[in-house]
Design a protein around this motif. Structure first.
Motif, PDB file in Angstrom:
ATOM      1  N   LYS A 161      -7.059   0.962  -7.130  1.00 29.92           N
ATOM      2  CA  LYS A 161      -7.479   1.910  -6.722  1.00 29.92           C
ATOM      3  C   LYS A 161      -8.956   1.920  -6.238  1.00 29.92           C
ATOM      4  O   LYS A 161      -9.578   1.098  -6.583  1.00 29.92           O
ATOM      5  N   ASP A 163      -3.100   3.712  -2.316  1.00 35.12           N
ATOM      6  CA  ASP A 163      -3.293   2.800  -3.523  1.00 35.12           C
ATOM      7  C   ASP A 163      -2.745   1.302  -3.253  1.00 35.12           C
ATOM      8  O   ASP A 163      -1.518   1.327  -2.389  1.00 35.12           O
ATOM      9  N   ASP A 190      -1.428   7.134  -6.224  1.00 38.47           N
ATOM     10  CA  ASP A 190      -1.851   7.778  -5.109  1.00 38.47           C
ATOM     11  C   ASP A 190      -1.801   7.223  -3.794  1.00 38.47           C
ATOM     12  O   ASP A 190      -1.709   6.162  -3.583  1.00 38.47           O
ATOM     13  N   VAL A 250      -1.944  -1.406 -10.390  1.00 40.89           N
ATOM     14  CA  VAL A 250      -2.376  -0.493  -9.069  1.00 40.89           C
ATOM     15  C   VAL A 250      -3.516  -0.858  -8.938  1.00 40.89           C
ATOM     16  O   VAL A 250      -4.572  -0.735  -9.923  1.00 40.89           O
ATOM     17  N   ARG A 310       0.808  -1.111  -0.038  1.00 37.49           N
ATOM     18  CA  ARG A 310       0.031   0.100  -0.012  1.00 37.49           C
ATOM     19  C   ARG A 310       0.952   1.189   0.037  1.00 37.49           C
ATOM     20  O   ARG A 310       1.899   1.455   0.849  1.00 37.49           O
TER      21      ARG A 310
END
Length: 146
Positions: A144, A77, A74, A142, A62
């Motif tokens: 999100k 994420d 970000d 990734v 994370r």
């Protein structure tokens, strides 16, 4: 299962489920005007099969921080990291640098190696012989929250 927490990343070991999957309608979703769907082909979609190519070498981490927002990574994420992939120029990598984990874009040329953040508020990090440095894995996906 939580494996390690550092200042910048929290690592998890994925739990692979053999018969997991959720319904998946392979018809595409319009981002413009809605269109009537004539036929739906329902399948089972396993995110394990989609996101994890080498389960023994794959970990989740994370993100904590803003240094990679330009690359779409970000704060909070979830990264999918494959340790079996070879590091190379322009790959996004999780690196161990001087006792801490970080995620940055690898820059490699004849002059050397450096870690490139994707946020203009952060400076590139040159890697020297004095650094305790290792590329720990390559980011492949990734995840999100929206």
């Amino acid at each position: 299962m939580l494996l390690h927490k550092s200042q910048n990343l929290t690592f998890f070991n994925p739990r692979i489920l053999n018969h997991s999957g959720v319904p998946f309608f392979d018809m595409g979703i319009s981002a413009g005007f809605p269109s009537p769907a004539d036929d739906f082909k329902e399948q089972r979609l396993s995110l394990d099969r989609e996101l994890i190519k080498n389960k023994e070498a794959t970990f989740f981490a994370r993100v904590n921080g803003q240094s990679m927002i330009g690359a779409g990574l970000d704060d909070n994420d979830l990264l999918v990291i494959d340790r079996s992939l070879e590091p190379s120029h322009n790959k996004i990598a999780v690196c161990f640098l001087d006792g801490e984990f970080t995620v940055k874009r690898l820059k490699v040329n004849a002059k050397g190696v450096w870690l490139q953040p994707e946020n203009p508020n952060y400076e590139p990090i040159p890697i020297t012989e004095e650094n305790n440095f290792m590329v720990w894995g390559i980011v492949t996906n990734v995840i999100k929250k929206v």
